[in-house]
Scaffold this motif. Structure first.
Motif, short mmCIF file in Angstrom:
data_model
loop_
_atom_site.label_atom_id
_atom_site.label_comp_id
_atom_site.label_asym_id
_atom_site.label_seq_id
_atom_site.Cartn_x
_atom_site.Cartn_y
_atom_site.Cartn_z
N LEU A 183 72.27 45.43 -0.34
CA LEU A 183 71.08 46.28 -0.09
C LEU A 183 70.69 46.69 -1.44
N ARG A 184 71.40 46.68 -2.39
CA ARG A 184 71.08 46.92 -3.90
C ARG A 184 70.18 45.97 -4.44
N GLU A 185 70.99 44.62 -4.02
CA GLU A 185 70.29 43.33 -4.46
C GLU A 185 68.94 43.20 -3.79
N LEU A 186 68.87 43.65 -2.69
CA LEU A 186 67.39 43.67 -1.97
C LEU A 186 66.40 44.36 -2.90
N ILE A 187 66.76 45.56 -3.42
CA ILE A 187 65.75 46.35 -3.96
C ILE A 187 65.72 46.12 -5.65
N ARG A 188 66.80 45.41 -6.14
CA ARG A 188 66.95 44.78 -7.44
C ARG A 188 65.89 43.53 -7.94
N ARG A 189 65.86 42.83 -6.89
CA ARG A 189 65.00 41.57 -7.05
C ARG A 189 63.85 41.54 -6.50
N PRO A 190 62.59 41.55 -7.41
CA PRO A 190 61.35 41.64 -6.99
C PRO A 190 61.11 40.57 -5.93
N ASP A 191 61.67 39.19 -6.10
CA ASP A 191 61.39 38.19 -5.10
C ASP A 191 61.73 38.40 -3.64
N LEU A 192 62.68 39.46 -3.48
CA LEU A 192 63.16 39.84 -1.92
C LEU A 192 62.36 41.15 -1.57
N SER A 193 61.14 41.65 -2.15
CA SER A 193 60.47 42.97 -1.88
C SER A 193 59.61 42.43 -0.48
N ASP A 194 59.46 41.31 0.05
CA ASP A 194 58.67 40.73 1.14
C ASP A 194 59.60 40.96 2.09
N LEU A 195 60.87 41.34 1.94
CA LEU A 195 62.00 41.66 3.12
C LEU A 195 61.96 42.97 3.44
N TRP A 196 61.52 43.83 2.83
CA TRP A 196 61.69 45.45 3.00
C TRP A 196 60.49 45.38 4.30
N TRP A 254 68.20 49.98 4.92
CA TRP A 254 67.27 48.95 4.83
C TRP A 254 66.22 49.66 4.09
N PRO A 255 65.37 48.88 3.17
CA PRO A 255 64.53 49.80 2.12
C PRO A 255 63.31 49.51 3.02
N VAL A 256 62.22 50.47 2.74
CA VAL A 256 60.86 50.48 3.33
C VAL A 256 59.91 50.49 2.39
N ALA A 257 58.93 49.89 2.37
CA ALA A 257 57.83 49.73 1.53
C ALA A 257 56.78 51.01 1.85
N ALA A 258 57.07 52.20 1.35
CA ALA A 258 56.32 53.23 1.80
C ALA A 258 56.62 54.29 0.85
N THR A 259 55.97 55.28 0.57
CA THR A 259 55.88 56.33 0.07
C THR A 259 56.32 57.60 0.70
N PRO A 260 56.95 58.56 0.17
CA PRO A 260 57.28 59.80 0.89
C PRO A 260 56.12 60.32 1.89
N ASP A 261 54.71 60.15 1.54
CA ASP A 261 53.95 60.69 2.40
C ASP A 261 53.79 59.58 3.44
N GLU A 262 53.88 58.34 3.27
CA GLU A 262 53.81 57.38 4.15
C GLU A 262 54.71 57.03 5.32
N ILE A 263 55.91 57.50 4.81
CA ILE A 263 57.30 57.17 5.52
C ILE A 263 57.35 58.04 6.83
N GLY A 301 61.19 54.92 -0.58
CA GLY A 301 61.52 53.88 0.46
C GLY A 301 62.49 53.06 0.14
N SER A 302 62.50 52.52 -1.08
CA SER A 302 63.50 51.66 -1.94
C SER A 302 64.95 52.42 -2.00
N SER A 303 64.78 53.44 -2.31
CA SER A 303 66.07 54.37 -2.68
C SER A 303 66.84 54.49 -1.36
N LEU A 304 66.30 54.09 -0.11
CA LEU A 304 67.12 54.32 1.11
C LEU A 304 68.37 53.24 1.22
#
Length: 351
Positions: A253-266, A183-192, A174-177
């Motif tokens: 987008l890469r900053e969005l997945i690199r910074r833990p404080d922005l994970s609530d925006l996934w 936009w990154p998605v908080a999901a595993t391959p099985d969930e997405i 999900g983050s690799s998107l």
């Protein structure tokens, strides 16, 4: 290719490239020469400097304008000399802009690995590692990425970075998107799901590309119709949109997945409502025109002796037999919301 300040490719990228080149070049023999000139200049140097990049049985050299055995860089003259010596099997990573003249003999006689062939092999390797089910979702993600703002294609290296990241850790699917410009998605391959890829593309368009009518930072965020979003999430989104006005989308987008404080925006942590059928807002249309007069469709009348509009409750007016009615017109967000009412048009309802 994902690199640090020292331009080091990731272990997964090196492993995939080693396997791809090894399989495409085949068994080495004395004097064999292969070359690849589809890589960007920084990638040529990065792979040459990385000693872990070593297709089985092949010596690797980058052909540039430099002579540096430590970083495995040679000039075109040295490349020609290697070919003429016919000793070791050699793979030449060529930077066409810096290799200079003298490479025509190699181009005409040696085995070339072109971009299409290289990435077709990488996709085949990725499919074998991930399995058909997961790879089907990989392909769906890449297909959706090409549709963002009607883009006809994305960079082959963007796809490669995405594939290598998923192979390294499928849980990061999900983050690799973000490496595809989604936009990154908080999901595993099985969930997405397929709908998540569509939503990930629309998020980028609405916020960072601005293909819709929303122009201001606040209006772009408001147009997402976020469900249960906090003020901090909205403020963070506005800051990203502001940054997107002066920086490439892929960097944001890469900053969005690199910074833990922005994970609530996934996505999934953030819940946009613009593609759902959940009613967010109802906006009633005024019964008055800009001139102050009552609209004809409202059913209201302004008596001569009173200052307030009235609705006659009689089902017929006078001898005409015409029925009176009160019509309420409204818009909804999402605009595509389907509401069961007496008329098919969800924008009005007669009482």
């Amino acid at each position: 290719m994902t690199t640090t300040d020292s331009l080091r490719p990731t272990a997964a990228e090196v492993r995939l490239l080693n396997q791809a080149f090894t399989q495409l070049l085949g068994s080495p023999s004395v004097g064999s020469v292969g070359f690849c000139r589809c890589l960007r200049a920084d990638l040529v140097e990065a792979l040459a400097a990385c000693r872990d990049f070593a297709p089985v049985g092949w010596l690797v050299w980058a052909v540039t304008e430099a002579k540096d055995s430590a970083s495995r860089q040679i000039t075109s003259d040295q490349a020609v000399e290697l070919r003429e010596n016919k000793r070791d099997a050699v793979l030449l990573l060529v930077d066409p802009q810096r290799a200079g003249a003298g490479m025509d003999g190699i181009y005409s006689a040696a085995r070339e690995i072109d971009e299409e062939e290289l990435f077709a092999q990488i996709r085949k390797l990725t499919r074998a590692e991930l399995g058909p089910a997961c790879f089907a979702k990989v392909e769906q993600a890449m297909k959706q990425a090409r549709k963002v703002s009607d883009r006809r294609m994305i960079s082959a290296w963007q796809e490669f970075e995405f594939l290598a990241r998923v192979v390294a850790d499928p849980a990061d699917f999900g983050s690799s998107l973000a490496f595809l410009g989604l936009w990154p998605v908080a999901a595993t391959p099985d969930e997405i799901e397929d709908k998540d890829f569509h939503l990930a593309a629309r998020m980028v368009e609405r916020l960072l590309i601005g293909t819709g009518v929303e122009k201001t930072l606040t209006s772009r965020v408001d147009a997402l119709l976020l469900i249960g979003a906090t003020s901090n999430q909205k403020d963070s989104l506005e800051r990203l949109v502001r940054e997107g006005l002066r920086r490439p989308v892929v960097e944001i987008l890469r900053e969005l997945i690199r910074r833990p404080d922005l994970s609530d925006l996934w996505l999934n942590n953030l819940k946009p409502g613009f593609l759902t059928q959940d009613l967010q807002v109802i906006v009633l249309e005024s019964w008055r025109l800009r001139t102050g007069k009552l609209t004809a469709w409202s059913g209201l009348k302004m008596p001569e002796t009173e200052g307030r509009p009235q609705l006659l409750l009689d089902r017929t007016v006078g001898d005409t037999g015409k029925q009176t009615q009160l019509e309420i017109r409204f818009t909804t967000q999402p605009t595509a919301l389907q509401i069961a009412c007496a008329r098919k048009d969800h924008r009005s309802h007669q009482l």
